[in-house]
Enzyme design. Structure first.
Site, PDB file in Angstrom:
ATOM      1  N   HIS A   1     138.918  10.187  53.837  1.00 25.63           N
ATOM      2  CA  HIS A   1     139.437  10.978  54.963  1.00 25.63           C
ATOM      3  C   HIS A   1     138.719  10.576  56.256  1.00 25.63           C
ATOM      4  O   HIS A   1     139.362  10.323  57.282  1.00 25.63           O
ATOM      5  CB  HIS A   1     139.237  12.475  54.674  1.00 25.63           C
ATOM      6  CG  HIS A   1     139.642  13.388  55.791  1.00 25.63           C
ATOM      7  ND1 HIS A   1     140.613  14.360  55.646  1.00 25.63           N
ATOM      8  CD2 HIS A   1     139.219  13.493  57.077  1.00 25.63           C
ATOM      9  CE1 HIS A   1     140.760  15.002  56.797  1.00 25.63           C
ATOM     10  NE2 HIS A   1     139.930  14.502  57.680  1.00 25.63           N
ATOM     11  N   GLU A   2     137.389  10.504  56.204  1.00 27.58           N
ATOM     12  CA  GLU A   2     136.629  10.192  57.425  1.00 27.58           C
ATOM     13  C   GLU A   2     136.888   8.758  57.886  1.00 27.58           C
ATOM     14  O   GLU A   2     137.049   8.510  59.079  1.00 27.58           O
ATOM     15  CB  GLU A   2     135.129  10.422  57.207  1.00 27.58           C
ATOM     16  CG  GLU A   2     134.747  11.882  57.002  1.00 27.58           C
ATOM     17  CD  GLU A   2     135.325  12.817  58.057  1.00 27.58           C
ATOM     18  OE1 GLU A   2     135.412  12.429  59.239  1.00 27.58           O
ATOM     19  OE2 GLU A   2     135.705  13.946  57.683  1.00 27.58           O
TER      20      GLU A   2
ATOM     21  N   CYS B   1     141.332  19.410  58.416  1.00 27.87           N
ATOM     22  CA  CYS B   1     140.647  18.515  59.345  1.00 27.87           C
ATOM     23  C   CYS B   1     140.291  19.295  60.598  1.00 27.87           C
ATOM     24  O   CYS B   1     141.091  20.118  61.069  1.00 27.87           O
ATOM     25  CB  CYS B   1     141.574  17.349  59.695  1.00 27.87           C
ATOM     26  SG  CYS B   1     140.881  16.183  60.871  1.00 27.87           S
TER      27      CYS B   1
ATOM     28  N   HIS C   1     139.932   8.122  59.927  1.00 34.21           N
ATOM     29  CA  HIS C   1     139.868   8.422  61.366  1.00 34.21           C
ATOM     30  C   HIS C   1     139.596   7.157  62.181  1.00 34.21           C
ATOM     31  O   HIS C   1     139.988   7.077  63.341  1.00 34.21           O
ATOM     32  CB  HIS C   1     138.778   9.460  61.659  1.00 34.21           C
ATOM     33  CG  HIS C   1     139.197  10.876  61.392  1.00 34.21           C
ATOM     34  ND1 HIS C   1     140.232  11.486  62.065  1.00 34.21           N
ATOM     35  CD2 HIS C   1     138.717  11.809  60.537  1.00 34.21           C
ATOM     36  CE1 HIS C   1     140.367  12.734  61.636  1.00 34.21           C
ATOM     37  NE2 HIS C   1     139.467  12.960  60.700  1.00 34.21           N
TER      38      HIS C   1
HETATM   39 ZN   LIG Z   1     139.489  14.785  59.729  1.00 34.84          ZN
END
Ligand SMILES: [Zn+2]
Length: 189
Positions: free
Chosen positions: A160-161, A116, A164
């Site tokens: 994953h995004e 990341c 966030h």
């Molecule tokens: Zn990330």
């Protein structure tokens, strides 16, 4: 906004744990500009000359909170190279308010783990996610609401995004006591 490896906030900055809010549609000029800048970062980050000159760390995605803006904006560019005679397929998105509307029971993970832009240290272990997800949101690139049926690597990147947006980092999913679990029926990428 200048986006590079200096200005991207890291996991020692409490803002990375903030929740991101949906943005009004149609996008404001400010939000559109930021989303285009995020996309440009991802695009340029994999061009070695530009990346070196502008201090960009290679990435397949970046979300607004990583530059300190708690808004549900994310840019993703995933290139999947086909075998031998198959051509490379590129998935490009500039997403506002993307949401996972369904996920498979079957799991998948990257054998080499995840990384990341906001995490400088290595965190070893499998990040076990859904093998397939359906994501809906507004895509600025095509200027329409879209439904993405993602599998494999693209599904991992989108999860994953979107993590966030809730302040979740990939290593939150790693079980410290058992970082390399055996997961029944999982797709290993
Ligand atoms: Zn990330």
């Amino acid at each position: 906004m200048l986006i590079n490896n200096e200005t991207i906030i890291k996991d020692n900055d409490p803002r990375i744990r903030e929740k991101s809010q949906p943005v009004p549609l149609p996008l404001s000029q400010e939000d559109e500009t930021l989303l285009r800048e995020l996309y440009q970062y991802v695009e340029n980050s994999t061009k070695p000359e530009i990346a070196e000159k502008e201090n960009l760390r290679p990435a397949v995605g970046i979300s607004a909170i990583q530059v300190g803006v708690p808004k549900q904006l994310t840019a993703v560019i995933v290139r999947l190279s086909g075998d031998d005679d198959e051509e490379e397929v590129v998935y490009r998105y500039m997403l506002a308010n993307p949401k996972i509307v369904s996920s498979s029971v079957q799991k998948a993970y990257l054998e080499s783990g995840e990384g990341c832009l906001s995490v400088a240290d290595e965190h070893e272990g499998y990040v076990v996610r859904s093998a397939r997800v359906t994501v809906q949101g507004y895509d600025l690139l095509t200027d329409q609401k879209i439904t993405i049926r993602a599998r494999g690597y693209l599904a991992i990147v989108l999860q994953h995004e979107l993590d966030h947006f809730s302040g979740t980092l990939f290593y939150d999913h790693i079980n410290a006591g058992n970082p390399f679990p055996k997961v029944a029926d999982a797709i290993v990428i």
